[in-house]
Design a protein around this motif. Structure first.
Motif, mmCIF file in Angstrom:
data_model
loop_
_atom_site.group_PDB
_atom_site.id
_atom_site.type_symbol
_atom_site.label_atom_id
_atom_site.label_comp_id
_atom_site.label_asym_id
_atom_site.label_seq_id
_atom_site.Cartn_x
_atom_site.Cartn_y
_atom_site.Cartn_z
ATOM 1 N N GLU A 1 0.843 -1.202 0.000
ATOM 2 C CA GLU A 1 0.000 0.000 0.000
ATOM 3 C C GLU A 1 0.877 1.250 0.000
ATOM 4 O O GLU A 1 2.041 1.210 0.395
ATOM 5 C CB GLU A 1 -0.911 0.022 1.240
ATOM 6 N N SER A 2 0.294 2.376 -0.401
ATOM 7 C CA SER A 2 1.019 3.651 -0.398
ATOM 8 C C SER A 2 1.125 4.158 1.043
ATOM 9 O O SER A 2 0.403 3.723 1.941
ATOM 10 C CB SER A 2 0.259 4.679 -1.230
ATOM 11 N N TYR A 3 2.029 5.142 1.232
ATOM 12 C CA TYR A 3 2.136 5.751 2.566
ATOM 13 C C TYR A 3 0.891 6.569 2.881
ATOM 14 O O TYR A 3 0.525 6.718 4.040
ATOM 15 C CB TYR A 3 3.412 6.596 2.660
ATOM 16 N N GLU A 4 0.244 7.086 1.838
ATOM 17 C CA GLU A 4 -1.005 7.827 2.068
ATOM 18 C C GLU A 4 -2.045 6.894 2.689
ATOM 19 O O GLU A 4 -2.703 7.237 3.676
ATOM 20 C CB GLU A 4 -1.510 8.385 0.736
ATOM 21 N N THR A 5 -2.168 5.690 2.121
ATOM 22 C CA THR A 5 -3.127 4.729 2.691
ATOM 23 C C THR A 5 -2.708 4.356 4.114
ATOM 24 O O THR A 5 -3.547 4.270 5.020
ATOM 25 C CB THR A 5 -3.200 3.466 1.800
ATOM 26 N N ALA A 6 -1.394 4.174 4.310
ATOM 27 C CA ALA A 6 -0.919 3.819 5.658
ATOM 28 C C ALA A 6 -1.269 4.922 6.657
ATOM 29 O O ALA A 6 -1.660 4.644 7.796
ATOM 30 C CB ALA A 6 0.582 3.573 5.628
ATOM 31 N N ALA A 7 -1.150 6.178 6.218
ATOM 32 C CA ALA A 7 -1.465 7.296 7.122
ATOM 33 C C ALA A 7 -2.936 7.243 7.530
ATOM 34 O O ALA A 7 -3.283 7.390 8.713
ATOM 35 C CB ALA A 7 -1.155 8.623 6.421
ATOM 36 N N ILE A 8 -3.807 7.006 6.554
ATOM 37 C CA ILE A 8 -5.252 6.942 6.821
ATOM 38 C C ILE A 8 -5.553 5.775 7.771
ATOM 39 O O ILE A 8 -6.305 5.903 8.743
ATOM 40 C CB ILE A 8 -6.025 6.774 5.488
#
Ligand SMILES: Cc1cc2nc3c(=O)[nH]c(=O)nc-3n(C[C@H](O)[C@H](O)[C@H](O)COP(=O)(O)OP(=O)(O)OC[C@H]3O[C@@H](n4cnc5c(N)ncnc54)[C@H](O)[C@@H]3O)c2cc1C
Length: 378
Positions: free
Chosen positions: A60-67
């Motif tokens: 997954e992207s870091y954006e998804t990880a942040a969410i």
């Protein structure tokens, strides 16, 4: 920058909240680590969120990880357990993923992603905290190995870790470090007893004692004398992703406060009708919104493979100060109920206080921020 949250990301976020509520809020494990919960998190797949699929991760992207990590803080009330997960992922497994050779990745990532081996990071020593450059753990290069000696302090996950990312001095003047992947099973590796802390009780913490430990040459992480860069990288990751769940906690605490100020009546009206009370909630919302924007910006920068050193310092400072303020204000809103053990807020407060110390104290963040903006403006 496009911060639109996709349908898949929304669904993933909800899945994490539901999973956390169902599986991670057993109050028996607020003060001790639970292997049973750890196995559930591993089976859920969270540990490998940004790791490539070839190592068992979700890519997954870091954006998804942040969410998702914000959602974890919202759904899971056990901040100490989240701290275990974060230490394992962002400053142990992630360093092997980003800086490790193929040999190191093949050797460790599958098991770390599957949760069968737990990781931690070891920088701090008894006499070397903020001043990490004064560490005394040393390494001597030998023909067939590196010989490691020293004692590390306040190692989160220490008592349960199988793998330690250890930083040691490999050149005296000017000081240079290297990072090593050290296995618990190596001769000469021991951990001390659990250091009891005022909060984050589910995350065991200990000393790490390294006595003439022979490290295989292949377990050097990154370049020899190149540990400084890895340490800076590690700090970026922890200042972003270890603080993302705090936004979720702040959201949950704010929602509890909203219910309380509408339900609790004094002088014949809900206490929320007093501006002195309602403004506390307005300030919580401002902090949450600002923090979330900063988080998404940092995640975006990391997805673009850009440095976010300054931004993560700003974020760490802002989130921790507001996390503590939110808990403090919530406690005040709940009055004597907030002060009682039954209402969990006192535990949130104790947990929150750690955030201004670990990952570089808030005073050190201000030093970093000042020196970076100063250099930029000169
Ligand atoms: C919950 C928790 C988990 C942790 N987990 C880990 C871990 O997994 N691995 C690891 O290696 N370490 C870990 N640490 C240690 C952490 O990194 C250190 O506590 C931190 O770097 C500060 O060092 P210190 O506690 O020795 O404080 P010190 O460096 O002794 O500082 C004491 C006080 O002086 C201030 N100060 C010091 N120097 C300056 C300066 N130049 N300017 C302004 N103020 C200054 C500090 O801000 C602080 O208020 C953890 C700590 C905590 C609380």
């Amino acid at each position: 920058m496009d911060f639109t949250i996709t349908r898949e990301q929304k669904e993933f976020r909800q899945e994490v909240i539901d999973f956390a509520r169902e599986n991670l809020n057993d109050s028996r494990y607020y003060e001790e680590f639970s292997m049973e919960m750890w196995k559930k998190v591993s089976d859920f797949g969270l540990l490998g969120i940004t790791v490539d699929e070839e190592y068992g991760g979700l890519s997954e992207s870091y954006e998804t990880a942040a969410i998702v990590f914000e959602a974890l803080g919202y759904g899971c009330m056990n901040n100490g357990f989240i701290f275990v997960i974060n230490n394992h992922i962002w400053v142990a497994q992630n360093l092997i993923f980003l800086y490790g050779t193929k040999i190191l990745k093949d050797k460790y990532l599958h098991q770390m992603v599957a949760g069968t081996r737990i990781g931690s990071i070891a920088i701090t020593e008894a006499e070397s905290g903020s001043d990490a450059f004064s560490m005394t753990t040393t390494v001597v290069e030998q023909e067939d190995c590196y010989l490691l000696n020293g004692t590390k302090m306040f190692i989160s996950n220490g008592p349960i870790s199988d793998i330690f990312i250890v930083f040691a001095v490999t050149q005296k003047e000017p000081v240079k470090f290297s990072a090593f992947v050290v296995e618990r099973q190596y001769d000469g590796v021991t951990t001390g007893k659990n250091i009891e802390k005022m909060g984050l009780g589910a995350c065991p913490t200990s000393e790490l004692i390294l006595n003439n430990v022979r490290i295989p040459k292949e377990n050097l992480l990154g370049n020899f004398n190149g540990g400084g860069n890895i340490m800076m990288g590690a700090l970026e990751w922890e200042r972003c992703f270890e603080f993302a769940p705090h936004i979720g906690v702040m959201q949950r605490v704010m929602e509890e406060c909203i219910r309380q100020v509408n339900g609790r009546k004094q002088f014949g009206k809900p206490i929320g009708e007093n501006q002195a009370v309602s403004h506390k909630i307005a300030e919580m919302e401002v902090a949450i919104e600002m923090a979330r924007m900063m988080l998404y910006q940092i995640a975006w920068l990391k997805d673009q493979k850009k440095s976010a050193y300054l931004q993560t310092s700003v974020f760490k400072l802002f989130v921790s100060e507001n996390y503590i303020k939110t808990c403090r204000d919530a406690l005040q809103i709940f009055g004597a109920y907030g002060y009682s053990k039954e209402y969990n807020l006192e535990r949130e407060m104790r947990d929150a206080l750690a955030s201004s110390i670990h990952s570089g104290t808030n005073e050190m963040q201000k030093n970093t921020i000042y020196s970076m903006v100063n250099a930029r403006c000169l």
